[in-house]
Motif scaffolding. Structure first.
Motif, mmCIF file in Angstrom:
data_model
loop_
_atom_site.group_PDB
_atom_site.id
_atom_site.type_symbol
_atom_site.label_atom_id
_atom_site.label_comp_id
_atom_site.label_asym_id
_atom_site.label_seq_id
_atom_site.Cartn_x
_atom_site.Cartn_y
_atom_site.Cartn_z
ATOM 1 N N ARG A 107 0.854 -1.143 0.122
ATOM 2 C CA ARG A 107 0.009 -0.084 0.086
ATOM 3 C C ARG A 107 0.740 1.295 0.169
ATOM 4 N N GLU A 108 1.849 1.444 0.654
ATOM 5 C CA GLU A 108 2.950 2.336 0.878
ATOM 6 C C GLU A 108 3.338 2.564 -0.493
ATOM 7 N N ASN A 109 3.890 1.638 -1.163
ATOM 8 C CA ASN A 109 4.657 1.551 -2.271
ATOM 9 C C ASN A 109 3.573 2.245 -3.257
ATOM 10 N N LYS A 110 2.372 1.600 -3.539
ATOM 11 C CA LYS A 110 1.142 2.044 -4.423
ATOM 12 C C LYS A 110 0.917 3.653 -4.035
ATOM 13 N N GLU A 111 0.979 3.904 -2.892
ATOM 14 C CA GLU A 111 0.757 5.513 -2.575
ATOM 15 C C GLU A 111 2.016 6.442 -3.070
ATOM 16 N N ARG A 112 3.225 5.810 -2.698
ATOM 17 C CA ARG A 112 4.454 6.702 -3.484
ATOM 18 C C ARG A 112 4.440 6.805 -4.859
ATOM 19 N N GLN A 113 4.208 5.875 -5.640
ATOM 20 C CA GLN A 113 3.997 5.745 -6.976
ATOM 21 C C GLN A 113 3.044 6.887 -7.309
ATOM 22 N N GLU A 114 1.714 6.795 -6.968
ATOM 23 C CA GLU A 114 0.633 7.682 -7.367
ATOM 24 C C GLU A 114 1.147 9.087 -6.822
ATOM 25 N N LEU A 115 1.830 9.446 -5.654
ATOM 26 C CA LEU A 115 2.389 10.869 -5.442
ATOM 27 C C LEU A 115 3.492 11.177 -6.327
ATOM 28 N N ASP A 116 4.394 10.253 -6.841
ATOM 29 C CA ASP A 116 5.398 10.679 -7.844
ATOM 30 C C ASP A 116 4.860 10.860 -8.990
ATOM 31 N N ALA A 117 3.806 10.232 -9.479
ATOM 32 C CA ALA A 117 3.210 10.487 -10.816
ATOM 33 C C ALA A 117 2.299 11.931 -10.842
ATOM 34 N N MET A 118 2.142 12.460 -9.593
ATOM 35 C CA MET A 118 1.272 13.795 -9.678
ATOM 36 C C MET A 118 1.954 14.923 -10.643
ATOM 37 N N VAL A 119 1.152 15.718 -10.965
ATOM 38 C CA VAL A 119 1.735 16.916 -11.764
ATOM 39 C C VAL A 119 1.122 18.008 -11.091
ATOM 40 N N PRO A 120 1.869 19.066 -10.601
ATOM 41 C CA PRO A 120 1.324 20.165 -9.933
ATOM 42 C C PRO A 120 0.583 21.189 -10.927
ATOM 43 N N ASN A 121 -0.347 21.812 -10.666
ATOM 44 C CA ASN A 121 -0.960 22.475 -11.626
ATOM 45 C C ASN A 121 -0.358 23.878 -11.335
ATOM 46 N N LYS A 122 0.289 24.508 -12.389
ATOM 47 C CA LYS A 122 0.657 26.048 -12.086
ATOM 48 C C LYS A 122 -0.466 26.853 -12.666
ATOM 49 N N LYS A 123 -0.791 28.135 -11.814
ATOM 50 C CA LYS A 123 -2.070 28.893 -12.163
ATOM 51 C C LYS A 123 -1.530 29.975 -12.435
#
Length: 123
Positions: A107-123
């Motif tokens: 579960r931790e590894n899956k969460e880490r992968q999801e967080l690493d794949a996030m792209v920040p939105n610049k406004k």
């Protein structure tokens, strides 16, 4: 580690559980790991990184007990013998101790992968 299981389906239906339980008990007893004093989680292969991390997270007493069980089983295997019947692992003793840690790490590894794949939105 996470595989689809029929266990919840069977547990939810008492009539089906009464039919399947004797077969499951026979299968577990025929595997032979209880006759040498092992628990079911002792049979999990240690080659993956996830299992290695889980083994490092075990409390010291549990880690010592695991090593003792594995060494005793190896010695019995070399001698081609089994433990006396009163020393066999019972159903009550055969509890999961490593599976929960493995699931937590996955579960931790899956969460880490999801967080690493996030792209920040610049406004």
């Amino acid at each position: 580690m996470s595989k689809p299981s029929l266990a919840p389906f069977i547990r939810a239906r008492p009539w089906l559980r009464r039919w399947v339980q004797p077969i499951a008990d026979w299968y577990v007893n025929s595997c032979g790991y209880r006759q040498v004093g092992l628990l079911s989680d002792d049979l999990i292969p240690e080659e993956s990184d996830t299992v290695q991390k889980a083994l490092k997270r075990l409390p010291p007493k549990e880690a010592y007990d695991r090593v003792f069980r594995l060494r005793r089983a190896f010695q019995l295997s070399l001698q081609h013998t089994i433990l006396p019947k009163e020393e066999w692992t019972t159903t009550a003793q055969d509890r999961p101790y490593l599976s929960q840690l493995i699931e937590d790490i996955e579960r931790e590894n899956k969460e880490r992968q999801e967080l690493d794949a996030m792209v920040p939105n610049k406004k």
